[in-house]
Design an enzyme around this catalytic site. Structure first.
Site, PDB file in Angstrom:
ATOM      1  N   PRO A  20       0.841  -1.200   0.000  1.00 12.57           N
ATOM      2  CA  PRO A  20       0.000   0.000   0.000  1.00 12.57           C
ATOM      3  C   PRO A  20       0.877   1.251   0.000  1.00 12.57           C
ATOM      4  O   PRO A  20       1.820   1.356   0.774  1.00 12.57           O
ATOM      5  CB  PRO A  20      -0.782  -0.132   1.315  1.00 12.57           C
ATOM      6  CG  PRO A  20       0.120  -0.951   2.205  1.00 12.57           C
ATOM      7  CD  PRO A  20       0.849  -1.889   1.298  1.00 12.57           C
ATOM      8  N   GLN A  74      -6.630  -0.870   3.999  1.00  9.48           N
ATOM      9  CA  GLN A  74      -5.710  -0.520   5.089  1.00  9.48           C
ATOM     10  C   GLN A  74      -6.238   0.695   5.838  1.00  9.48           C
ATOM     11  O   GLN A  74      -6.568   1.716   5.236  1.00  9.48           O
ATOM     12  CB  GLN A  74      -4.312  -0.222   4.560  1.00  9.48           C
ATOM     13  CG  GLN A  74      -3.320  -0.023   5.710  1.00  9.48           C
ATOM     14  CD  GLN A  74      -1.929   0.370   5.243  1.00  9.48           C
ATOM     15  OE1 GLN A  74      -1.704   1.497   4.828  1.00  9.48           O
ATOM     16  NE2 GLN A  74      -0.986  -0.560   5.347  1.00  9.48           N
ATOM     17  N   CYS A 104       3.735   3.510   8.351  1.00  7.02           N
ATOM     18  CA  CYS A 104       3.910   4.761   7.624  1.00  7.02           C
ATOM     19  C   CYS A 104       4.821   5.706   8.403  1.00  7.02           C
ATOM     20  O   CYS A 104       4.572   5.988   9.574  1.00  7.02           O
ATOM     21  CB  CYS A 104       2.570   5.433   7.369  1.00  7.02           C
ATOM     22  SG  CYS A 104       2.721   6.995   6.463  1.00  7.02           S
ATOM     23  N   ASN A 204       9.349  -6.801   3.186  1.00 14.51           N
ATOM     24  CA  ASN A 204       9.171  -5.564   2.428  1.00 14.51           C
ATOM     25  C   ASN A 204      10.415  -4.695   2.588  1.00 14.51           C
ATOM     26  O   ASN A 204      11.051  -4.711   3.636  1.00 14.51           O
ATOM     27  CB  ASN A 204       7.918  -4.841   2.944  1.00 14.51           C
ATOM     28  CG  ASN A 204       7.661  -3.500   2.285  1.00 14.51           C
ATOM     29  OD1 ASN A 204       7.316  -2.539   2.954  1.00 14.51           O
ATOM     30  ND2 ASN A 204       7.803  -3.409   0.984  1.00 14.51           N
ATOM     31  N   GLY A 205      10.740  -3.949   1.523  1.00 11.31           N
ATOM     32  CA  GLY A 205      11.866  -3.016   1.590  1.00 11.31           C
ATOM     33  C   GLY A 205      12.911  -3.302   0.543  1.00 11.31           C
ATOM     34  O   GLY A 205      13.554  -4.360   0.565  1.00 11.31           O
ATOM     35  N   ARG A 229       7.987   0.843  -3.912  1.00 12.11           N
ATOM     36  CA  ARG A 229       8.534   1.797  -4.884  1.00 12.11           C
ATOM     37  C   ARG A 229       9.089   1.111  -6.129  1.00 12.11           C
ATOM     38  O   ARG A 229       9.146   1.715  -7.202  1.00 12.11           O
ATOM     39  CB  ARG A 229       9.610   2.648  -4.212  1.00 12.11           C
ATOM     40  CG  ARG A 229       9.044   3.640  -3.182  1.00 12.11           C
ATOM     41  CD  ARG A 229      10.153   4.301  -2.379  1.00 12.11           C
ATOM     42  NE  ARG A 229      10.878   3.324  -1.572  1.00 12.11           N
ATOM     43  CZ  ARG A 229      12.127   3.493  -1.142  1.00 12.11           C
ATOM     44  NH1 ARG A 229      12.784   4.599  -1.463  1.00 12.11           N
ATOM     45  NH2 ARG A 229      12.711   2.573  -0.403  1.00 12.11           N
TER      46      ARG A 229
END
Length: 342
Positions: A20, A74, A104, A204-205, A229
């Site tokens: 998201p 979310q 976030c 993630n990342g 991204r």
């Protein structure tokens, strides 16, 4: 790649998930990423305060019309009771999975003690998780970072609280909040969490290539990877990762004809979803990302082309420009005179 994980009654169709991203993963982009191989997509963050849902931004973020199951919404906030109510209302509106945002890093979110700011208060985290899980009869998932800062890497404790509260899957971004999106993601924390939890864990990342996705999956033992991204300007990354998982080789990059088809389809969907005026504006950032990922152009050429596209003010001129940009002689056609006359 057998034994795909399940979240509630929903089994992932593969191990690649669209993260998201506020202002990015709207319905047109989610649908595009699904078409190009994302096994799971998560909608943009929605505030847990229902009094703000009447705004156009919230209405658009909550629009999942025509999307395949499961529809994942979310929610973000810092009050357990309000988050529980938001989960109930979203379930009534058709959400099939509720995801809680505790990852976030944005100031405007953290200043309201939401997002990754919650990681500083483990008691409040436990209260929120228990309240939201109890509020709905659909699966609840959670997205976190490794902690608030380097000195407070408490993601494992948060993960254990989540599993104890009934959270059915956990996504972990391998950065703490103070890093925002700088530096390198680390995966040791994710591997540690995965080794201690029985629920699905999603890494993630910095998942920006098929090889990186495979390395992270192998290193962490995670059940899936989540791409953020890395999908901006390259929605093909999902089918590329899936192909690499299955065959161990890179698939050919999209042809100019395919790039043209996808760009026209994506921009057209943005115009339809947002209306011409807003759709034209939102198309600019997406086309900018596509250009940044287009190896045919040098960085100065990409910059000049972005300026050209950003000056266009109608759907018709945007489509004409895209068709010129996807032609084999695009550099000559668009940059020879240093300007573009639509």
């Amino acid at each position: 790649m057998n034994n795909l994980p399940s979240i509630g009654r929903y089994r992932l169709s593969n191990r690649v998930i669209l993260a998201p991203m506020a202002g990015v993963t709207d319905r047109p982009f989610r649908q595009l990423c699904r078409q190009l191989g994302a096994g799971w997509v998560v909608g943009e963050m929605v505030t847990s305060d229902p009094s703000l849902w009447h705004t156009r931004k919230s209405q658009l973020r909550m629009d999942h019309q025509g999307e395949p199951d499961p529809r994942v919404v979310q929610i973000a906030g810092g009050d357990a009771e309000m988050l529980a109510q938001a989960a109930r209302l979203n379930a009534e509106l058709g959400a099939q999975i509720i995801d809680i945002n505790m990852g976030c890093p944005a100031k405007k979110v953290c200043n309201k003690a939401a997002g990754s700011a919650l990681l500083r208060d483990e008691a409040l985290v436990a209260e929120i998780l228990q309240a939201v899980v109890a509020a709905v009869d659909i699966p609840v998932t959670l997205k976190i970072r490794t902690g608030w800062c380097a000195a407070s890497n408490n993601a494992l404790r948060i993960a254990q609280l989540a599993e104890a509260a009934g959270i059915q899957a956990l996504a972990v971004h391998g950065r703490h909040r103070e890093q925002r999106y700088t530096g390198q993601a680390e995966y040791d924390t994710i591997a540690d969490i995965k080794s201690r939890l029985s629920i699905p864990v999603i890494a993630n990342g910095d998942i920006t290539s098929p090889e990186k996705a495979a390395d992270v999956l192998a290193y962490t033992g995670a059940d899936a990877v989540m791409v953020g991204r890395g999908a901006q300007g390259n929605p093909w990354i999902f089918q590329q990762i899936n192909h690499y998982f299955q065959h161990g080789t890179r698939m050919a990059p999209p042809s100019l004809a395919e790039r043209q088809q996808v760009l026209n389809g994506h921009v057209g969907a943005l115009h339809e979803f947002y209306g011409d005026t807003m759709g034209v504006r939102i198309a600019r950032k997406h086309v900018g990302w596509y250009l940044s990922d287009d190896p045919r152009f040098t960085p100065p050429q990409q910059h000049a082309l972005k300026q050209q596209f950003n000056a266009l003010a109608s759907p018709e001129t945007q489509f004409d420009w895209i068709n010129d940009a996807m032609a084999p002689d695009a550099a000559t056609r668009l940059l020879a005179k240093g300007s573009y006359a639509a």
